[in-house]
Design an enzyme around this catalytic site. Structure first.
Site, PDB file in Angstrom:
ATOM      1  CD  GLU A   1     -24.378  31.559  38.367  1.00  0.00           C
ATOM      2  OE1 GLU A   1     -25.452  31.949  38.843  1.00  0.00           O
ATOM      3  OE2 GLU A   1     -24.271  31.140  37.216  1.00  0.00           O
TER       4      GLU A   1
ATOM      5  CB  CYS B   1     -19.891  22.082  37.722  1.00  0.00           C
ATOM      6  SG  CYS B   1     -19.553  22.919  36.187  1.00  0.00           S
TER       7      CYS B   1
ATOM      8  CB  CYS C   1     -15.868  32.979  29.062  1.00  0.00           C
ATOM      9  SG  CYS C   1     -14.954  31.647  28.249  1.00  0.00           S
TER      10      CYS C   1
ATOM     11  CB  CYS D   1     -18.824  28.855  22.758  1.00  0.00           C
ATOM     12  SG  CYS D   1     -17.096  28.391  22.995  1.00  0.00           S
TER      13      CYS D   1
ATOM     14  CB  CYS E   1     -21.508  29.014  25.907  1.00  0.00           C
ATOM     15  SG  CYS E   1     -21.065  29.016  27.657  1.00  0.00           S
TER      16      CYS E   1
ATOM     17  N   GLY F   1     -15.721  30.055  32.330  1.00  0.00           N
ATOM     18  CA  GLY F   1     -14.337  30.348  31.964  1.00  0.00           C
ATOM     19  C   GLY F   1     -13.628  29.215  31.252  1.00  0.00           C
TER      20      GLY F   1
ATOM     21  CB  CYS G   1     -23.760  22.258  30.234  1.00  0.00           C
ATOM     22  SG  CYS G   1     -23.309  20.730  30.948  1.00  0.00           S
TER      23      CYS G   1
HETATM   24  N1  SAH Z   1     -14.331  26.631  28.500  1.00  0.00           N
HETATM   25  C1  SAH Z   1     -14.315  25.233  28.877  1.00  0.00           C
HETATM   26  C2  SAH Z   1     -15.038  25.000  30.179  1.00  0.00           C
HETATM   27  C3  SAH Z   1     -16.535  25.215  30.110  1.00  0.00           C
HETATM   28  S1  SAH Z   1     -17.262  23.663  30.124  1.00  0.00           S
HETATM   29  C4  SAH Z   1     -14.870  24.409  27.757  1.00  0.00           C
HETATM   30  O1  SAH Z   1     -15.368  24.999  26.794  1.00  0.00           O
HETATM   31  O2  SAH Z   1     -14.782  23.200  27.787  1.00  0.00           O
HETATM   32  C5  SAH Z   1     -18.920  23.954  29.827  1.00  0.00           C
HETATM   33  C6  SAH Z   1     -19.475  22.892  28.894  1.00  0.00           C
HETATM   34  O3  SAH Z   1     -20.864  23.160  28.625  1.00  0.00           O
HETATM   35  C7  SAH Z   1     -18.777  22.918  27.567  1.00  0.00           C
HETATM   36  O4  SAH Z   1     -18.708  21.638  27.006  1.00  0.00           O
HETATM   37  C8  SAH Z   1     -19.716  23.791  26.776  1.00  0.00           C
HETATM   38  O5  SAH Z   1     -19.478  23.653  25.428  1.00  0.00           O
HETATM   39  C9  SAH Z   1     -21.049  23.283  27.235  1.00  0.00           C
HETATM   40  N2  SAH Z   1     -22.133  24.235  27.003  1.00  0.00           N
HETATM   41  C10 SAH Z   1     -22.040  25.560  26.907  1.00  0.00           C
HETATM   42  N3  SAH Z   1     -23.245  26.116  26.690  1.00  0.00           N
HETATM   43  C11 SAH Z   1     -24.132  25.097  26.668  1.00  0.00           C
HETATM   44  C12 SAH Z   1     -25.541  25.050  26.531  1.00  0.00           C
HETATM   45  N4  SAH Z   1     -26.266  26.153  26.382  1.00  0.00           N
HETATM   46  N5  SAH Z   1     -26.129  23.844  26.565  1.00  0.00           N
HETATM   47  C13 SAH Z   1     -25.391  22.727  26.754  1.00  0.00           C
HETATM   48  N6  SAH Z   1     -24.069  22.723  26.914  1.00  0.00           N
HETATM   49  C14 SAH Z   1     -23.431  23.896  26.863  1.00  0.00           C
END
Ligand code: SAH
Length: 408
Positions: A125, A139, A146, A150, A153, A201, A375
């Site tokens: 996406e 974005c 991935c 985390c 996420c 990713g 995000c």
């Molecule tokens: N892998 C890279 C690129 C992904 S960026 C990285 O981790 O930076 C996606 C962003 O959204 C990251 O800052 C991640 O930590 C944040 N994110 C992931 N899940 C989220 C959620 N449920 N709510 C808000 N932010 C989130």
């Protein structure tokens, strides 16, 4: 086929799923990935394909480049300054069709999300967010799935399928341009002004393709999005941070989310491999870091987990002396998520401590939550294909396989 659409009660209005023929294109039989070649590689490829003699390669590559990346051509027939015979030869060898857009959704707040199918079973996406950056940010995803897991996420719940190629990353920008109708558009009239590698990713596990894509996207005679407006976000792949800066001159963003190793180990398991001290040292050494080119720290606000005033103060201490801005991200929920978003008052109190310490720390307004485009909400149904199937596919269509490493 597409993502489950999780709709919160108050956000339902305005969601639309557009499957009209304009947005659903046939999957090309073969894809050359021409749009993923840097200028030098394009010139070489045209010579090899017999579409240009060596002494005309740069000129011919320049022409094709402009059609592809400035005008958005999806067909060699449009390339009116190239003779007909050459156009025919090119069309026999290469295909400029975009990958298929399987679904297009528009949020009540104007955010747009595309689900792109790069090949059967390989979907990612990308999301356009208006009013972010100078005009609006796209974005993009760098991998399907991935490896990082985390805890907060949604993408982390999907196993890695594969790295995207440079062509597939560039295609996400092309698809957004198609949809926004900006082929070409003057810089200050464009709605798409910024690119953030914050989709699915970990970009630093796919640095070769990400670097090529950035070289292409930032080229002045093409998509012309300057490197200052391209941000690459990483969870902290320490050894690739300096190479990212050297190879791309892109802006750096770090998904921090915690100020001590114990908590960060839990939220971002990659921290066990590259703990905070090493991460901070790598960030301090990022090429080109200055007050005009600050590093962005992303900090997701998780209720009762990382949101106390003491943690805000710890964050200030951790960043001391760094040209930095802090993006506080209200946690975006997804089905089955083990966390909740901090209360608004808690987020504001946290932000106030950072502001008093001199850090710009905007609270990121959640965008596109109604279409799971915010995000960390991106996830597709793509599954990792068994190695045997992959080998069989590779034998049939080697150009569909992504180069580069697949993570740790
Ligand atoms: N892998 C890279 C690129 C992904 S960026 C990285 O981790 O930076 C996606 C962003 O959204 C990251 O800052 C991640 O930590 C944040 N994110 C992931 N899940 C989220 C959620 N449920 N709510 C808000 N932010 C989130």
């Amino acid at each position: 086929m597409s993502t489950a659409v999780f709709i919160e009660g108050s956000y339902v209005v305005g969601v639309q799923l557009d499957l009209s023929p304009d947005h659903v294109r046939a999957q090309p039989d073969r894809r050359s990935g021409l749009a993923g070649l840097t200028r030098a590689a394009l010139a070489r490829t045209l010579v090899e394909a017999g579409a240009a003699p060596a002494d005309k390669a740069r000129m011919r590559a320049g022409q094709v480049w402009r059609w592809m990346h400035h005008h958005g051509a999806t067909d060699f027939g449009a390339m009116s300054n190239i003779d007909k015979a050459t156009r025919g030869a090119l069309a026999e060898r290469f295909d400029l069709a975009r990958p298929e857009v399987v679904a297009r959704q528009v949020s009540a707040d104007g955010t747009r999300k595309w689900l792109v199918r790069f090949q059967p079973g390989v979907e990612a996406e990308c999301v356009y967010i208006p009013d972010v950056g100078r005009a609006g940010a796209l974005c993009v995803s760098s991998q399907v799935g991935c490896t990082l897991n985390c805890r907060f996420c949604h993408t982390g719940t999907q196993a890695l399928v594969r790295n995207l190629t440079a062509a597939e990353i560039v295609a996400q920008v092309q698809i957004a341009r198609d949809d926004l109708g900006e082929w070409p558009a003057a810089r200050d009239e464009r709605r798409l002004s910024n690119i953030v590698f914050m989709g699915m990713g970990e970009p630093l596990y796919n640095l070769d393709s990400v670097a090529d894509a950035i070289e292409i996207i930032s080229d002045n005679e093409g998509l012309a999005i300057s490197r200052r407006r391209i941000t690459v976000s990483t969870a902290g792949v320490v050894p690739q941070i300096a190479p990212l800066g050297e190879r791309t001159q892109a802006m750096l963003a770090i998904s921090l989310h915690a100020t001590n190793d114990a908590l960060r180990d839990e939220l971002v398991p990659l921290n066990k491999r590259y703990p905070l001290a090493e991460l901070m040292a790598a960030i301090r050494g990022y090429p080109g870091l200055s007050n005009a080119r600050r590093v962005t720290f992303e900090y997701v606000m998780l209720k009762g987990v990382n949101d106390t005033p003491a943690e805000a103060r710890a964050l200030v201490r951790l960043l001391a002396g760094l040209p930095a801005k802090i993006n506080l991200i209200p946690f975006n929920p997804w089905p089955g998520a083990p966390y909740e978003c901090s209360n608004w008052g808690t987020i504001e109190a946290f932000a106030a401590i950072l502001n008093r310490a001199g850090y710009a720390s905007p609270i990121r307004t959640p965008r596109g939550r109604d279409i799971l485009a915010a995000c960390g909400q991106l996830r597709t149904e793509s599954l990792k294909v068994r190695a045997s199937t992959r080998r069989a596919t590779a034998a049939m269509a080697p150009e569909l396989q992504a180069p580069g490493s697949m993570g740790p």
